[in-house]
Every structure is written in C-alpha cells, then in structure tokens.
Design a protein around this motif. Structure first.
Motif, PDB file in Angstrom:
ATOM      1  N   HIS A 250      29.877  64.392  40.137  1.00 43.20           N
ATOM      2  CA  HIS A 250      30.565  65.438  40.552  1.00 43.20           C
ATOM      3  C   HIS A 250      30.812  67.002  40.408  1.00 43.20           C
ATOM      4  O   HIS A 250      29.310  67.232  39.335  1.00 43.20           O
ATOM      5  N   SER A 251      30.433  67.995  41.093  1.00 46.50           N
ATOM      6  CA  SER A 251      29.852  69.306  40.715  1.00 46.50           C
ATOM      7  C   SER A 251      30.438  70.555  40.072  1.00 46.50           C
ATOM      8  O   SER A 251      29.838  71.241  39.135  1.00 46.50           O
ATOM      9  N   ASN A 252      31.612  69.339  39.474  1.00 46.50           N
ATOM     10  CA  ASN A 252      32.283  70.182  38.468  1.00 46.50           C
ATOM     11  C   ASN A 252      32.155  69.294  37.086  1.00 46.50           C
ATOM     12  O   ASN A 252      32.678  70.033  36.409  1.00 46.50           O
ATOM     13  N   GLY A 253      31.197  68.537  36.640  1.00 46.59           N
ATOM     14  CA  GLY A 253      30.841  67.550  35.736  1.00 46.59           C
ATOM     15  C   GLY A 253      31.737  66.547  35.532  1.00 46.59           C
ATOM     16  O   GLY A 253      31.562  65.798  34.560  1.00 46.59           O
ATOM     17  N   GLU A 254      32.484  66.348  36.382  1.00 52.29           N
ATOM     18  CA  GLU A 254      33.429  65.072  36.750  1.00 52.29           C
ATOM     19  C   GLU A 254      32.470  63.987  36.659  1.00 52.29           C
ATOM     20  O   GLU A 254      31.536  64.174  37.338  1.00 52.29           O
ATOM     21  N   ILE A 255      32.633  62.851  35.879  1.00 53.18           N
ATOM     22  CA  ILE A 255      32.200  61.107  36.459  1.00 53.18           C
ATOM     23  C   ILE A 255      33.023  60.288  36.796  1.00 53.18           C
ATOM     24  O   ILE A 255      34.390  60.143  36.134  1.00 53.18           O
ATOM     25  N   ILE A 256      32.738  59.845  37.690  1.00 52.13           N
ATOM     26  CA  ILE A 256      33.436  58.893  38.342  1.00 52.13           C
ATOM     27  C   ILE A 256      32.985  57.756  38.787  1.00 52.13           C
ATOM     28  O   ILE A 256      31.631  57.867  38.404  1.00 52.13           O
ATOM     29  N   THR A 257      33.744  56.811  37.967  1.00 52.97           N
ATOM     30  CA  THR A 257      32.650  55.450  37.863  1.00 52.97           C
ATOM     31  C   THR A 257      33.518  54.403  37.808  1.00 52.97           C
ATOM     32  O   THR A 257      34.879  54.190  37.749  1.00 52.97           O
ATOM     33  N   ARG A 258      32.757  53.128  38.279  1.00 49.33           N
ATOM     34  CA  ARG A 258      33.334  51.295  38.646  1.00 49.33           C
ATOM     35  C   ARG A 258      32.349  50.946  37.890  1.00 49.33           C
ATOM     36  O   ARG A 258      31.369  50.391  38.595  1.00 49.33           O
ATOM     37  N   VAL A 259      32.500  49.372  37.423  1.00 49.59           N
ATOM     38  CA  VAL A 259      31.661  48.092  38.008  1.00 49.59           C
ATOM     39  C   VAL A 259      32.464  47.655  38.928  1.00 49.59           C
ATOM     40  O   VAL A 259      33.192  47.309  39.115  1.00 49.59           O
ATOM     41  N   LYS A 260      31.026  47.144  39.323  1.00 52.93           N
ATOM     42  CA  LYS A 260      31.309  45.572  40.706  1.00 52.93           C
ATOM     43  C   LYS A 260      31.174  44.406  40.140  1.00 52.93           C
ATOM     44  O   LYS A 260      29.501  44.268  39.490  1.00 52.93           O
ATOM     45  N   ARG A 261      31.805  43.401  40.555  1.00 51.15           N
ATOM     46  CA  ARG A 261      30.956  41.844  39.474  1.00 51.15           C
ATOM     47  C   ARG A 261      30.211  41.010  42.096  1.00 51.15           C
ATOM     48  O   ARG A 261      31.779  41.654  42.658  1.00 51.15           O
ATOM     49  N   ILE A 262      29.556  40.759  41.864  1.00 52.34           N
ATOM     50  CA  ILE A 262      29.194  39.791  43.220  1.00 52.34           C
ATOM     51  C   ILE A 262      30.855  38.961  42.962  1.00 52.34           C
ATOM     52  O   ILE A 262      31.104  38.755  41.984  1.00 52.34           O
ATOM     53  N   GLN A 263      31.093  38.066  44.886  1.00 50.18           N
ATOM     54  CA  GLN A 263      31.948  37.936  45.392  1.00 50.18           C
ATOM     55  C   GLN A 263      31.536  36.787  45.870  1.00 50.18           C
ATOM     56  O   GLN A 263      32.755  35.892  45.980  1.00 50.18           O
ATOM     57  N   HIS A 264      30.781  36.833  46.507  1.00 49.11           N
ATOM     58  CA  HIS A 264      30.635  35.676  47.035  1.00 49.11           C
ATOM     59  C   HIS A 264      29.585  34.366  46.542  1.00 49.11           C
ATOM     60  O   HIS A 264      28.722  34.006  48.236  1.00 49.11           O
ATOM     61  N   ALA A 265      29.100  34.487  45.297  1.00 46.83           N
ATOM     62  CA  ALA A 265      28.783  33.244  44.882  1.00 46.83           C
ATOM     63  C   ALA A 265      29.621  33.503  43.647  1.00 46.83           C
ATOM     64  O   ALA A 265      29.964  34.142  43.069  1.00 46.83           O
TER      65      ALA A 265
END
Length: 276
Positions: A250-265
């Motif tokens: 983000h432009s204010n220096g914030e980091i937003i993050t998430r981990v995703k894992r596969i769902q269809h196998a």
C-alpha cells in the motif's frame, strides 16, 4: 546490466504473487517425496488464474528445479508464463545458477533476471541471492550486503520489501533450522539505519510463517509441492496442500498479505519418507 524494473502506473496498491519451491524435474512425471511436482505446480498456477486478485508482478523465490536440468528450467518458463505477468526470480539452494541465467530471462517470455524492482512511485523490491553453492544453508555474501545497502541509500524515500530464499526465524524444527540463513544478524545490522524497510519475504521452509523480526513483517510461503510440518525436530511431512502468497503493497507503507492453498485437487506425499 540495468537492474531496475519500473512499473509506471501511479497505483495506490501494488499487488504481488509469490510462488516458491516448485522443485521441477527433467521428466514430467518427476516426484519429490511422493508428489508429482509439475502437476502440483500446474494446479497452483491454475488456481491463481481463477482468483480475482489482480496482481501486477510474480516473485519466484527459489528451488525452481530439483535436478539442475535444462528441461526443468524450460518447463518452469513455459508454465509460469501462463500467468501473463512479469516474473522475477532468485536462486534457492537446489538451483543451478548458470542454467537460471541461460533460461530465465526475456528470451523465454515474461521472465526477467533483474533483482531491483521499482514498483509504482512508493515501493522497491530488493531480491537477494542467499545461495551457498553445494550446501543447503544460506549466507549473504559481501557483494549482496553491499548491494543491498547501496539500493537502500539510493532510494531512502521508497518503502522496501526484501526478498530472499533462506529463512531467518526458527521453525522449531532442528533438522530444518540447521539450513537457515547463517548471517541473519548481519542482515539486521544492514537494514537497521533505513526506516522505510517494511517486510522480508522468503521461501525454503515449505510452510507458512507470518511473524515479526526486528520490527519487520516476516513472511514465508508454502511450497507449490511438498509441505514440511513445523515444530518437528526430525524430518516430518505435512498433509497441508500446496499454496502461494498474495501481497498488497500500500502507498502508506502497509503490507497486507494472505496465503492461499489449492482447493480443487489434493496432493499427498509419502509420509514414510525420512528425508530428501
């Protein structure tokens, strides 16, 4: 060589996808600890394309190929280009850098070997080489430390995300932590004078980690193939599925993050394996 990639859009949010540790092989049916790594990599890429996360850049953070094969690196190029976004990479302990330099460049689609990314008008990403050839642990050599400091001095007004392969914090797993970054405190000392360093991102440990280290947001991402179970002193595999990480700068220096894992196998390793 010019080592800067510039995204000219004045975006309020820069969006990244991290994929790490695919461990591809010469053969399409190559397996690591019971998992076909090409099949799991393909599944991760397919599910990334199915999301509504409008990412700008892909970061590939090492151990792209397990057996140093030309075919493995060419296959990585072929598959990662299906995302149709700029791809930037760094080496892991299993990678063979001469072949990475030969294949992972603009001749093979959207792949770029540059390590300094200027993204939008607020952020930079600095990609470090922590490989010590022939051994699993990592170290940042003097050239890497000097380069890191130089880029931080050149762009003090930009927020910074530092990216490498090896891990810094303990996983509470004796077998895995012996393969960490050996000079992490030197890294901390190098970063300390620069107030705009916001996060550190890595792969290597085949598991998710979201923590804080010296005030920096520290992130590790699941492999696109086999997962290592945390908090285990002896080699132990996990039944969690392959994954990737979404990151918003983000432009204010914030980091937003998430981990995703596969769902269809579903990919399950051989739980009886005792190492690799």
């Amino acid at each position: 060589m010019v080592n800067t990639y510039i995204d000219n859009r004045q975006a309020e949010i820069i969006r990244l996808v991290q994929v790490t540790d695919p461990h591809l092989f010469k053969e399409e049916n190559g397996e690591l600890l019971g998992i076909n790594t090409l099949a799991s990599f393909n599944q991760v890429l397919s599910e990334i394309q199915e999301t509504d996360f409008a990412f700008d850049v892909v970061l590939a953070t090492g151990d792209l190929v397990q057996d140093s094969s030309d075919e493995g690196y060419l296959r990585f190029c072929e598959r990662i280009n299906t995302l149709n976004k700029p791809v930037f990479w760094l080496p892991g302990n299993h990678d063979f850098q001469p072949k990475m330099e030969e294949y992972l460049n603009e001749k093979y689609g959207n792949i770029n070997s540059r390590k300094h990314l200027l993204l939008g008008d607020k952020w930079q990403v600095l990609m470090l080489d922590s490989q010590v050839f022939g051994v699993p642990h990592g170290n940042l050599g003097q050239y890497q430390i000097d380069w890191l400091m130089a880029k931080l001095k050149e762009n003090p007004e930009r927020y910074t995300l530092v990216v490498l392969h090896h891990h810094i914090l303990s996983t509470n797993s004796l077998w895995l932590d012996q393969h960490n970054l050996r000079n992490s405190e030197e890294l901390a000392q190098t970063l300390a004078p620069f107030r705009n360093v916001k996060g550190i991102l890595h792969g290597h440990i085949h598991q998710q980690m979201d923590a804080e280290w010296h005030g920096y947001k520290l992130m590790s991402t699941p492999s696109t193939c086999v997962q290592f179970k945390p908090d285990c002193n002896t080699f132990t595999l996990d039944s969690l599925q392959p994954g990737w990480r979404e990151i918003e700068l983000h432009s204010n220096g914030e980091i937003i993050t998430r981990v995703k894992r596969i769902q269809h196998a579903e990919f399950l390793p051989n739980m009886h394996e005792e190492g690799y």
